[in-house]
Design a protein around this motif. Structure first.
Motif, short mmCIF file in Angstrom:
data_model
loop_
_atom_site.label_atom_id
_atom_site.label_comp_id
_atom_site.label_asym_id
_atom_site.label_seq_id
_atom_site.Cartn_x
_atom_site.Cartn_y
_atom_site.Cartn_z
N ASN A 57 0.94 -1.15 0.02
CA ASN A 57 -0.09 -0.10 0.14
C ASN A 57 0.79 1.37 0.07
OD1 ASN A 57 -1.97 -2.05 0.29
ND2 ASN A 57 -2.68 -1.14 2.26
N GLY A 58 0.64 2.12 -1.06
CA GLY A 58 1.49 3.27 -1.04
C GLY A 58 2.76 3.31 -1.82
N THR A 59 2.90 2.10 -2.33
CA THR A 59 4.22 1.77 -3.13
C THR A 59 3.87 2.22 -4.63
OG1 THR A 59 3.90 -0.40 -3.58
CG2 THR A 59 5.22 -0.15 -1.66
N LEU A 60 5.27 2.81 -5.33
CA LEU A 60 5.31 2.75 -6.52
C LEU A 60 5.46 1.87 -7.62
CD1 LEU A 60 7.41 6.08 -6.27
CD2 LEU A 60 4.80 6.04 -6.49
N PHE A 61 4.73 2.10 -8.72
CA PHE A 61 5.44 1.34 -10.10
C PHE A 61 6.65 2.00 -10.26
CE2 PHE A 61 1.54 -1.03 -10.21
CZ PHE A 61 1.98 -2.27 -10.60
N HIS A 62 7.98 1.46 -10.07
CA HIS A 62 9.07 2.54 -10.02
C HIS A 62 10.04 2.07 -11.41
CE1 HIS A 62 10.48 -1.25 -8.05
NE2 HIS A 62 11.64 -1.10 -8.58
N ARG A 63 9.51 1.08 -11.97
CA ARG A 63 10.39 0.83 -13.32
C ARG A 63 9.30 0.41 -14.42
NH1 ARG A 63 14.42 -4.35 -13.98
NH2 ARG A 63 15.58 -3.78 -15.75
N VAL A 64 9.49 1.20 -15.26
CA VAL A 64 8.54 0.87 -16.37
C VAL A 64 9.25 0.61 -17.60
CG1 VAL A 64 6.28 1.81 -17.78
CG2 VAL A 64 6.41 1.79 -15.21
N ILE A 65 9.52 -0.35 -18.31
CA ILE A 65 9.95 -0.44 -19.72
C ILE A 65 8.95 -1.01 -20.69
CG2 ILE A 65 11.91 -1.70 -20.92
CD1 ILE A 65 13.35 -1.99 -18.38
N ILE A 70 6.24 -4.16 -16.16
CA ILE A 70 6.42 -2.99 -15.24
C ILE A 70 6.64 -3.71 -13.80
CG2 ILE A 70 4.66 -1.69 -16.62
CD1 ILE A 70 2.30 -2.76 -14.74
N GLN A 71 7.35 -2.94 -12.99
CA GLN A 71 7.90 -3.44 -11.74
C GLN A 71 7.44 -2.46 -10.75
OE1 GLN A 71 12.01 -4.64 -11.68
NE2 GLN A 71 12.40 -4.47 -9.78
N ALA A 72 7.19 -3.04 -9.58
CA ALA A 72 6.59 -2.50 -8.38
C ALA A 72 7.05 -3.16 -6.97
CB ALA A 72 5.12 -2.47 -8.16
N GLY A 73 6.66 -2.60 -5.81
CA GLY A 73 6.78 -3.40 -4.53
C GLY A 73 7.90 -2.75 -3.64
N GLY A 74 8.87 -2.13 -4.17
CA GLY A 74 10.07 -1.59 -3.44
C GLY A 74 10.07 -0.45 -2.62
N PHE A 75 9.35 0.53 -3.46
CA PHE A 75 9.61 1.98 -3.01
C PHE A 75 8.29 2.58 -2.67
CE2 PHE A 75 13.22 0.50 -5.40
CZ PHE A 75 14.34 1.38 -4.78
N PRO A 171 3.93 9.78 -10.96
CA PRO A 171 3.87 8.54 -10.14
C PRO A 171 2.69 7.84 -10.20
CG PRO A 171 4.31 10.54 -8.82
CD PRO A 171 4.00 11.13 -10.12
N ILE A 172 2.94 6.34 -10.42
CA ILE A 172 1.83 5.38 -10.42
C ILE A 172 1.92 4.58 -9.30
CG2 ILE A 172 1.01 3.18 -11.68
CD1 ILE A 172 1.68 5.07 -14.08
N ILE A 173 0.71 4.45 -8.43
CA ILE A 173 0.90 4.34 -7.01
C ILE A 173 -0.15 3.18 -6.68
CG2 ILE A 173 0.02 4.94 -4.72
CD1 ILE A 173 0.53 8.05 -5.78
N ILE A 174 0.50 2.22 -6.05
CA ILE A 174 -0.41 0.99 -5.53
C ILE A 174 -1.12 1.56 -4.28
CG2 ILE A 174 -0.51 -1.06 -4.89
CD1 ILE A 174 1.81 -2.09 -6.21
N GLU A 175 -2.32 1.90 -4.47
CA GLU A 175 -3.00 2.43 -3.08
C GLU A 175 -3.52 1.39 -2.26
OE1 GLU A 175 -6.23 4.40 -5.45
OE2 GLU A 175 -5.24 6.19 -5.81
N LYS A 176 -3.69 0.37 -2.78
CA LYS A 176 -4.05 -0.71 -1.82
C LYS A 176 -4.14 -2.33 -2.73
CE LYS A 176 -8.32 -1.06 -0.61
NZ LYS A 176 -9.72 -0.70 0.10
N MET A 177 -3.73 -3.49 -1.77
CA MET A 177 -3.78 -4.75 -2.22
C MET A 177 -4.73 -5.57 -1.36
SD MET A 177 -0.47 -6.40 -3.71
CE MET A 177 0.69 -5.57 -4.99
N THR A 178 -5.80 -6.14 -1.73
CA THR A 178 -6.63 -7.14 -1.07
C THR A 178 -6.61 -8.65 -1.55
OG1 THR A 178 -8.57 -6.31 -2.45
CG2 THR A 178 -7.94 -5.04 -0.20
N ILE A 179 -6.64 -9.33 -0.81
CA ILE A 179 -6.64 -10.89 -1.09
C ILE A 179 -8.37 -11.18 -1.04
CG2 ILE A 179 -5.89 -13.08 -0.03
CD1 ILE A 179 -3.78 -11.85 1.37
#
Length: 185
Positions: A57-65, A70-75, A171-179
Protein backbone atom coordinates in the motif's frame (compact mmCIF):
# COMPACT_ATOMS: atom_id res chain seq x y z
CA UNK A 1 -13.83 -24.76 -22.37
CA UNK A 2 -11.31 -26.15 -19.88
CA UNK A 3 -7.78 -24.80 -19.80
CA UNK A 4 -4.78 -27.06 -19.36
CA UNK A 5 -1.08 -26.59 -18.72
CA UNK A 6 1.86 -28.91 -18.98
CA UNK A 7 3.77 -29.07 -15.70
CA UNK A 8 6.67 -31.46 -15.23
CA UNK A 9 5.51 -33.39 -18.29
CA UNK A 10 1.96 -33.89 -16.97
CA UNK A 11 -1.15 -32.39 -18.55
CA UNK A 12 -3.12 -30.69 -15.77
CA UNK A 13 -6.37 -28.74 -15.55
CA UNK A 14 -5.51 -25.16 -14.48
CA UNK A 15 -8.69 -24.94 -12.40
CA UNK A 16 -7.02 -27.10 -9.76
CA UNK A 17 -4.28 -24.49 -9.23
CA UNK A 18 -6.06 -21.15 -8.89
CA UNK A 19 -6.34 -20.84 -5.12
CA UNK A 20 -5.98 -17.14 -4.33
CA UNK A 21 -6.76 -13.84 -6.05
CA UNK A 22 -5.37 -10.39 -5.27
CA UNK A 23 -6.77 -7.03 -6.33
CA UNK A 24 -4.19 -4.32 -6.95
CA UNK A 25 -5.86 -0.93 -6.75
CA UNK A 26 -3.74 1.75 -8.43
CA UNK A 27 -4.32 5.43 -9.09
CA UNK A 28 -4.96 4.42 -12.74
CA UNK A 29 -7.40 1.57 -12.04
CA UNK A 30 -7.69 -1.98 -10.72
CA UNK A 31 -5.64 -5.02 -11.73
CA UNK A 32 -6.77 -8.46 -10.55
CA UNK A 33 -4.29 -11.32 -10.40
CA UNK A 34 -4.66 -15.04 -9.94
CA UNK A 35 -1.91 -16.68 -7.86
CA UNK A 36 -0.60 -20.19 -8.47
CA UNK A 37 -0.38 -21.36 -4.87
CA UNK A 38 0.40 -24.96 -5.81
CA UNK A 39 3.05 -24.40 -8.49
CA UNK A 40 4.85 -21.60 -6.62
CA UNK A 41 4.06 -22.18 -2.92
CA UNK A 42 7.09 -20.37 -1.47
CA UNK A 43 6.71 -17.36 -3.74
CA UNK A 44 2.94 -17.11 -3.29
CA UNK A 45 3.19 -17.41 0.50
CA UNK A 46 5.88 -14.70 0.51
CA UNK A 47 3.82 -12.35 -1.71
CA UNK A 48 0.67 -12.84 0.38
CA UNK A 49 2.63 -12.15 3.57
CA UNK A 50 3.57 -8.72 2.19
CA UNK A 51 -0.02 -8.09 1.06
CA UNK A 52 -1.34 -8.96 4.55
CA UNK A 53 1.22 -6.63 6.18
CA UNK A 54 0.03 -3.86 3.80
CA UNK A 55 3.62 -3.53 2.58
CA UNK A 56 2.49 -2.71 -0.98
CA UNK A 57 0.00 0.00 0.00
CA UNK A 58 1.45 3.34 -1.09
CA UNK A 59 4.29 1.85 -3.14
CA UNK A 60 5.17 2.91 -6.67
CA UNK A 61 5.51 1.23 -10.01
CA UNK A 62 9.11 2.41 -10.03
CA UNK A 63 10.42 0.69 -13.16
CA UNK A 64 8.48 0.78 -16.40
CA UNK A 65 10.01 -0.52 -19.62
CA UNK A 66 7.66 -0.46 -22.65
CA UNK A 67 7.17 -3.78 -24.41
CA UNK A 68 8.92 -5.59 -21.55
CA UNK A 69 7.51 -5.24 -18.01
CA UNK A 70 6.33 -3.00 -15.16
CA UNK A 71 7.88 -3.40 -11.70
CA UNK A 72 6.67 -2.43 -8.22
CA UNK A 73 6.78 -3.25 -4.54
CA UNK A 74 10.05 -1.79 -3.32
CA UNK A 75 9.73 1.98 -2.98
CA UNK A 76 7.33 4.35 -1.28
CA UNK A 77 6.10 7.59 -2.85
CA UNK A 78 9.24 9.43 -1.68
CA UNK A 79 11.42 6.83 -3.47
CA UNK A 80 12.56 5.47 -0.13
CA UNK A 81 13.26 1.75 -0.27
CA UNK A 82 10.94 -0.22 1.98
CA UNK A 83 12.21 -2.72 4.53
CA UNK A 84 11.78 -6.36 3.58
CA UNK A 85 12.02 -9.78 5.16
CA UNK A 86 14.61 -12.39 4.28
CA UNK A 87 14.95 -13.40 0.59
CA UNK A 88 13.24 -16.54 -0.66
CA UNK A 89 14.29 -19.52 -2.75
CA UNK A 90 13.88 -19.03 -6.50
CA UNK A 91 11.03 -21.20 -7.82
CA UNK A 92 11.67 -20.51 -11.52
CA UNK A 93 11.86 -24.28 -12.09
CA UNK A 94 8.07 -24.56 -11.52
CA UNK A 95 7.30 -24.82 -15.25
CA UNK A 96 5.49 -21.46 -15.46
CA UNK A 97 6.66 -19.09 -18.18
CA UNK A 98 7.24 -15.33 -18.29
CA UNK A 99 4.49 -14.72 -20.82
CA UNK A 100 2.38 -11.61 -21.36
CA UNK A 101 0.30 -10.96 -18.25
CA UNK A 102 2.27 -13.22 -15.94
CA UNK A 103 3.52 -11.89 -12.61
CA UNK A 104 6.99 -12.82 -11.38
CA UNK A 105 9.38 -11.95 -8.58
CA UNK A 106 12.11 -9.40 -9.20
CA UNK A 107 15.56 -10.23 -7.85
CA UNK A 108 19.22 -9.27 -8.06
CA UNK A 109 21.83 -11.33 -9.91
CA UNK A 110 21.62 -13.76 -6.98
CA UNK A 111 18.82 -16.15 -8.00
CA UNK A 112 17.68 -16.56 -4.38
CA UNK A 113 17.39 -12.85 -3.57
CA UNK A 114 13.69 -12.07 -4.20
CA UNK A 115 11.92 -10.29 -1.36
CA UNK A 116 8.93 -8.01 -2.08
CA UNK A 117 9.46 -6.56 -5.55
CA UNK A 118 7.49 -8.09 -8.40
CA UNK A 119 6.88 -7.39 -12.07
CA UNK A 120 4.17 -7.96 -14.62
CA UNK A 121 5.31 -9.06 -18.07
CA UNK A 122 3.79 -6.93 -20.83
CA UNK A 123 4.96 -9.30 -23.56
CA UNK A 124 6.33 -12.84 -23.79
CA UNK A 125 9.77 -12.67 -22.16
CA UNK A 126 11.25 -16.12 -22.72
CA UNK A 127 14.71 -14.76 -21.86
CA UNK A 128 13.49 -14.56 -18.23
CA UNK A 129 12.57 -18.26 -18.06
CA UNK A 130 14.78 -20.80 -16.38
CA UNK A 131 17.11 -22.76 -18.69
CA UNK A 132 20.23 -24.82 -18.05
CA UNK A 133 22.19 -21.57 -18.48
CA UNK A 134 19.78 -19.10 -16.83
CA UNK A 135 18.40 -19.26 -13.26
CA UNK A 136 15.25 -17.49 -14.42
CA UNK A 137 12.61 -15.41 -12.67
CA UNK A 138 9.85 -17.19 -10.74
CA UNK A 139 6.38 -16.73 -12.18
CA UNK A 140 3.68 -17.14 -9.52
CA UNK A 141 0.51 -15.80 -11.10
CA UNK A 142 -1.15 -13.92 -13.93
CA UNK A 143 -3.34 -10.90 -14.58
CA UNK A 144 -6.97 -11.95 -15.04
CA UNK A 145 -8.54 -8.47 -15.15
CA UNK A 146 -7.10 -5.06 -15.85
CA UNK A 147 -4.52 -5.88 -18.50
CA UNK A 148 -5.53 -2.60 -20.14
CA UNK A 149 -4.30 -0.84 -16.96
CA UNK A 150 -1.01 -2.76 -17.16
CA UNK A 151 -0.65 -1.70 -20.81
CA UNK A 152 -1.47 1.90 -19.91
CA UNK A 153 1.23 1.87 -17.21
CA UNK A 154 3.73 0.29 -19.59
CA UNK A 155 3.50 3.25 -21.97
CA UNK A 156 3.75 6.20 -19.56
CA UNK A 157 6.57 8.70 -19.95
CA UNK A 158 9.60 7.79 -17.83
CA UNK A 159 12.74 9.52 -16.63
CA UNK A 160 16.00 8.90 -14.77
CA UNK A 161 16.02 10.14 -11.18
CA UNK A 162 19.05 9.39 -9.02
CA UNK A 163 19.60 5.64 -9.12
CA UNK A 164 16.16 5.03 -10.63
CA UNK A 165 15.98 4.43 -14.35
CA UNK A 166 12.67 4.03 -16.17
CA UNK A 167 10.81 5.85 -13.39
CA UNK A 168 7.36 7.14 -14.41
CA UNK A 169 7.31 10.95 -14.58
CA UNK A 170 3.81 10.95 -13.06
CA UNK A 171 3.77 8.56 -10.06
CA UNK A 172 1.84 5.34 -10.52
CA UNK A 173 0.81 4.32 -7.02
CA UNK A 174 -0.44 1.04 -5.62
CA UNK A 175 -3.07 2.44 -3.29
CA UNK A 176 -4.12 -0.89 -1.81
CA UNK A 177 -3.91 -4.65 -2.32
CA UNK A 178 -6.59 -7.02 -1.08
CA UNK A 179 -6.78 -10.80 -1.00
CA UNK A 180 -9.87 -12.74 -2.00
CA UNK A 181 -10.47 -16.47 -2.26
CA UNK A 182 -13.00 -16.29 -5.09
CA UNK A 183 -12.37 -15.23 -8.65
CA UNK A 184 -13.30 -11.55 -9.18
CA UNK A 185 -16.36 -10.89 -11.32
Amino acid sequence: MKKYIVLAGLLMNTATFADTYVNIETNLGKISIELYDQQAPITTKNFLKYVKKEHYNGTLFHRVIPDFMIQAGGFDQNLQQKDTDQPIKNEASNGLKNIRGSIAMARTSNPNSATAQFFINTQNNTSLDQTPYNDGYAVFGKVIQGMQIVDQISHVKTTVYGMQQNLPVQPIIIEKMTIQKNKPN
